[in-house]
Design a protein around this motif. Structure first.
Motif, mmCIF file in Angstrom:
data_model
loop_
_atom_site.group_PDB
_atom_site.id
_atom_site.type_symbol
_atom_site.label_atom_id
_atom_site.label_comp_id
_atom_site.label_asym_id
_atom_site.label_seq_id
_atom_site.Cartn_x
_atom_site.Cartn_y
_atom_site.Cartn_z
ATOM 1 N N ILE A 1 1.075 -1.148 0.468
ATOM 2 C CA ILE A 1 0.254 -0.157 -0.256
ATOM 3 C C ILE A 1 0.806 1.074 0.392
ATOM 4 O O ILE A 1 0.622 2.253 -1.072
ATOM 5 C CB ILE A 1 -0.736 -0.012 1.223
ATOM 6 N N ILE A 2 1.968 1.250 0.755
ATOM 7 C CA ILE A 2 2.675 2.225 1.038
ATOM 8 C C ILE A 2 3.428 1.960 -0.266
ATOM 9 O O ILE A 2 3.455 3.905 -0.683
ATOM 10 C CB ILE A 2 3.902 2.272 1.958
ATOM 11 N N LYS A 3 3.679 1.224 -1.196
ATOM 12 C CA LYS A 3 4.864 1.391 -2.297
ATOM 13 C C LYS A 3 3.829 2.682 -3.467
ATOM 14 O O LYS A 3 4.066 2.486 -4.181
ATOM 15 C CB LYS A 3 4.755 0.269 -2.679
ATOM 16 N N GLU A 4 2.527 1.891 -3.515
ATOM 17 C CA GLU A 4 1.856 2.159 -4.131
ATOM 18 C C GLU A 4 0.994 3.635 -4.747
ATOM 19 O O GLU A 4 0.568 3.940 -5.568
ATOM 20 C CB GLU A 4 0.589 1.335 -4.548
ATOM 21 N N LEU A 5 2.012 4.346 -3.261
ATOM 22 C CA LEU A 5 0.987 5.615 -3.086
ATOM 23 C C LEU A 5 1.781 6.789 -4.301
ATOM 24 O O LEU A 5 3.381 6.972 -4.646
ATOM 25 C CB LEU A 5 1.228 6.446 -1.872
ATOM 26 N N LYS A 6 0.944 6.651 -4.617
ATOM 27 C CA LYS A 6 1.557 7.473 -6.700
ATOM 28 C C LYS A 6 1.197 9.036 -6.478
ATOM 29 O O LYS A 6 1.474 10.003 -6.552
ATOM 30 C CB LYS A 6 1.117 6.995 -7.811
ATOM 31 N N ASN A 7 -0.447 9.327 -5.612
ATOM 32 C CA ASN A 7 -0.357 10.667 -5.726
ATOM 33 C C ASN A 7 -0.323 10.803 -4.474
ATOM 34 O O ASN A 7 0.109 10.998 -3.550
ATOM 35 C CB ASN A 7 -2.097 10.607 -5.545
ATOM 36 N N ARG A 8 -0.280 12.530 -4.584
ATOM 37 C CA ARG A 8 0.216 13.100 -3.287
ATOM 38 C C ARG A 8 -0.935 13.062 -2.414
ATOM 39 O O ARG A 8 -2.188 13.577 -2.794
ATOM 40 C CB ARG A 8 0.505 14.918 -3.534
#
Length: 185
Positions: free
Chosen positions: A81-88
């Motif tokens: 989930i943390i790695k998938e954080l793409k948006n701000r």
């Protein structure tokens, strides 16, 4: 001087919320929605948030709700989930779930928490976000971050951050803090 709850946090920093069961999280999220912020919440097996209450309050904003909630039931899911954080996101909240780590040795827990913390710190610095790590466990890696300590009283909340002391009166509908550090404001 009247402050909003969000005013005690600086962008680009991660904070440790020492006693998550007392901190007024729902109020913080409602306030962030009033100010048009985007929020990302990472939960584990349980939710310390009253999600039904949060929904009932924020549905008044109609389509302007900017809260995304993800649940990771294992360490590996949380890391993904943390790695998938793409948006701000303006506000990133992670609730440490001790149930997810109950079958691990202490050294394994510390290694896994280090991975989570490093991922959150990297995201926070790259995106200039406010990140709140909710945990009452004293992991060594989180001791270098500022601690927010909350005390609940019958008349409100006392929120301590370093030498600063903020009082949040418990008045229905009230969304501000009084800054006792600046008596002249």
């Amino acid at each position: 001087m009247i402050l909003n709850l969000l005013d005690i946090f600086d962008y680009g920093k991660m904070y440790i919320i020492k006693n998550p069961e007392i901190f007024p999280s729902e109020r913080l999220l409602v306030e962030s929605q009033i100010f048009g912020m985007s929020d990302y919440i990472i939960l584990g097996n349980y939710s310390p948030l009253n999600l039904r209450h949060l929904y009932n309050v924020t549905k008044k904003f109609k389509n302007d709700i900017k809260i995304k909630i993800r649940r990771g039931f294992t360490f590996y899911q949380i890391i993904e989930i943390i790695k998938e954080l793409k948006n701000r996101y303006d506000l990133l909240i992670y609730y440490f779930d001790p149930i997810s780590y109950s079958d691990l040795r202490n050294d394994e827990k510390y290694a896994l928490i280090s991975g989570i913390v490093n991922g959150l710190v990297e995201y926070t610095s790259e995106n200039n976000s406010i990140t709140l790590f909710f945990s009452s466990y004293p992991f060594p890696i989180i001791s270098k971050f500022p601690y927010i300590i909350t005390e609940k009283h019958s008349y409100g909340y006392n929120i301590k951050y370093g030498e600063k002391n903020y009082h949040f009166y418990y008045i229905p509908g009230q969304l501000s803090l009084f800054d006792f550090n600046n008596q002249n404001g």
